[in-house]
Scaffold this motif. Structure first.
Motif, PDB file in Angstrom:
ATOM      1  N   THR A 162       2.437   9.468   3.027  1.00  0.00           N
ATOM      2  CA  THR A 162       1.533   8.815   3.496  1.00  0.00           C
ATOM      3  C   THR A 162       0.371   9.403   4.353  1.00  0.00           C
ATOM      4  OG1 THR A 162       2.577   7.822   5.116  1.00  0.00           O
ATOM      5  CG2 THR A 162       2.799   6.348   3.246  1.00  0.00           C
ATOM      6  N   ASN A 163      -1.019   9.053   4.188  1.00  0.00           N
ATOM      7  CA  ASN A 163      -1.887   9.655   5.020  1.00  0.00           C
ATOM      8  C   ASN A 163      -1.785   8.918   6.318  1.00  0.00           C
ATOM      9  OD1 ASN A 163      -3.455   7.473   4.535  1.00  0.00           O
ATOM     10  ND2 ASN A 163      -4.867   8.731   3.060  1.00  0.00           N
ATOM     11  N   GLN A 164      -2.951   9.414   7.127  1.00  0.00           N
ATOM     12  CA  GLN A 164      -3.089   8.746   8.381  1.00  0.00           C
ATOM     13  C   GLN A 164      -3.642   7.423   8.360  1.00  0.00           C
ATOM     14  OE1 GLN A 164      -4.617  11.349   7.173  1.00  0.00           O
ATOM     15  NE2 GLN A 164      -6.999  10.694   6.938  1.00  0.00           N
ATOM     16  N   ASP A 165      -4.045   6.874   7.338  1.00  0.00           N
ATOM     17  CA  ASP A 165      -4.662   5.665   7.040  1.00  0.00           C
ATOM     18  C   ASP A 165      -3.482   4.890   6.520  1.00  0.00           C
ATOM     19  OD1 ASP A 165      -7.198   6.355   7.789  1.00  0.00           O
ATOM     20  OD2 ASP A 165      -7.646   7.116   6.000  1.00  0.00           O
ATOM     21  N   GLY A 166      -2.276   5.249   6.455  1.00  0.00           N
ATOM     22  CA  GLY A 166      -0.975   4.489   6.001  1.00  0.00           C
ATOM     23  C   GLY A 166      -1.120   4.226   4.342  1.00  0.00           C
ATOM     24  N   LYS A 167      -2.095   4.976   3.890  1.00  0.00           N
ATOM     25  CA  LYS A 167      -2.172   4.952   2.312  1.00  0.00           C
ATOM     26  C   LYS A 167      -1.227   5.945   1.680  1.00  0.00           C
ATOM     27  CE  LYS A 167      -6.247   4.445   0.550  1.00  0.00           C
ATOM     28  NZ  LYS A 167      -7.551   4.648  -0.085  1.00  0.00           N
ATOM     29  N   LYS A 168      -0.496   5.366   0.579  1.00  0.00           N
ATOM     30  CA  LYS A 168       0.506   6.297   0.045  1.00  0.00           C
ATOM     31  C   LYS A 168      -0.238   7.250  -0.886  1.00  0.00           C
ATOM     32  CE  LYS A 168       4.464   4.411  -1.612  1.00  0.00           C
ATOM     33  NZ  LYS A 168       5.363   3.668  -2.347  1.00  0.00           N
ATOM     34  N   VAL A 169       0.318   8.377  -0.587  1.00  0.00           N
ATOM     35  CA  VAL A 169      -0.316   9.592  -1.497  1.00  0.00           C
ATOM     36  C   VAL A 169       0.547  10.161  -2.649  1.00  0.00           C
ATOM     37  CG1 VAL A 169      -2.239  10.293   0.120  1.00  0.00           C
ATOM     38  CG2 VAL A 169      -0.118  11.527  -0.052  1.00  0.00           C
ATOM     39  N   SER A 170       1.556  10.167  -2.459  1.00  0.00           N
ATOM     40  CA  SER A 170       2.805  10.558  -3.290  1.00  0.00           C
ATOM     41  C   SER A 170       4.034   9.658  -3.174  1.00  0.00           C
ATOM     42  CB  SER A 170       2.797  12.139  -3.055  1.00  0.00           C
ATOM     43  OG  SER A 170       3.780  12.572  -3.833  1.00  0.00           O
ATOM     44  N   LYS A 171       4.960   9.886  -4.301  1.00  0.00           N
ATOM     45  CA  LYS A 171       6.366   9.398  -3.871  1.00  0.00           C
ATOM     46  C   LYS A 171       7.102  10.250  -4.868  1.00  0.00           C
ATOM     47  CE  LYS A 171       6.282   5.923  -8.041  1.00  0.00           C
ATOM     48  NZ  LYS A 171       6.629   4.663  -8.053  1.00  0.00           N
ATOM     49  N   ALA A 172       8.415  10.570  -4.520  1.00  0.00           N
ATOM     50  CA  ALA A 172       9.467  11.419  -5.164  1.00  0.00           C
ATOM     51  C   ALA A 172      10.673  10.798  -5.222  1.00  0.00           C
ATOM     52  CB  ALA A 172       9.257  12.780  -4.667  1.00  0.00           C
TER      53      ALA A 172
END
Length: 145
Positions: free
Chosen positions: A127-137
């Motif tokens: 997740t980025n600094q805004d709490g937005k998920k950018v990737s999962k694995a």
């Protein structure tokens, strides 16, 4: 560096409250982007040319997805399980773009343990600094002796 042994790992399947998990944060730098370019040879203008990235609707150059995914290797090799890890596979997907200067939190937990193969399934997210998920694995990790 963590040094979990297979026997010490607790999966979420075994205990929904006390399962083994780990996380760390890192910031993406222009130097990381340059080094990734030098290793990969990927000179796509989306990653290299700020004007091109802006023309495509992004506010800046987009960080390589595989650079972002490389943090899953750090998660397994340093934190979960750490020193005795033998990485078998990483299946990752990208949900949102990452930009230079973003601070990413990489987190994972052990979903299952496989006694017969001495491997663990790790579910991980970035997740980025805004709490937005950018990737999962989904990560499959084994153990050295």
């Amino acid at each position: 560096m963590n040094e979990y042994r297979f026997e010490e790992i607790i999966s979420k399947e075994e205990d929904k409250k006390e399962y083994t998990k780990a996380e760390f944060s890192t910031s993406v730098t222009a130097e990381m982007m340059q080094k990734f370019y030098e290793i990969s040879g990927d000179d796509n203008p989306l990653h290299m040319d700020e004007a091109f990235a802006k023309e495509q609707g992004f506010y800046s150059r987009v960080v390589y997805g595989m650079l972002t995914a490389s943090f899953y290797s750090r998660l397994a090799g340093v934190y979960l399980p750490g020193k005795f890890c033998l990485l078998h596979s990483v299946e990752s997907s990208f949900k949102n773009p990452v930009f230079i200067g973003d601070t990413l939190t990489v987190a994972g937990y052990v979903k299952e343990k496989h006694e017969a193969t001495r491997t663990i399934d790790i579910v991980a997210t970035i997740t980025n600094q805004d709490g937005k998920k950018v990737s999962k694995a989904k990560i499959l990790a084994g153990f050295l002796k």
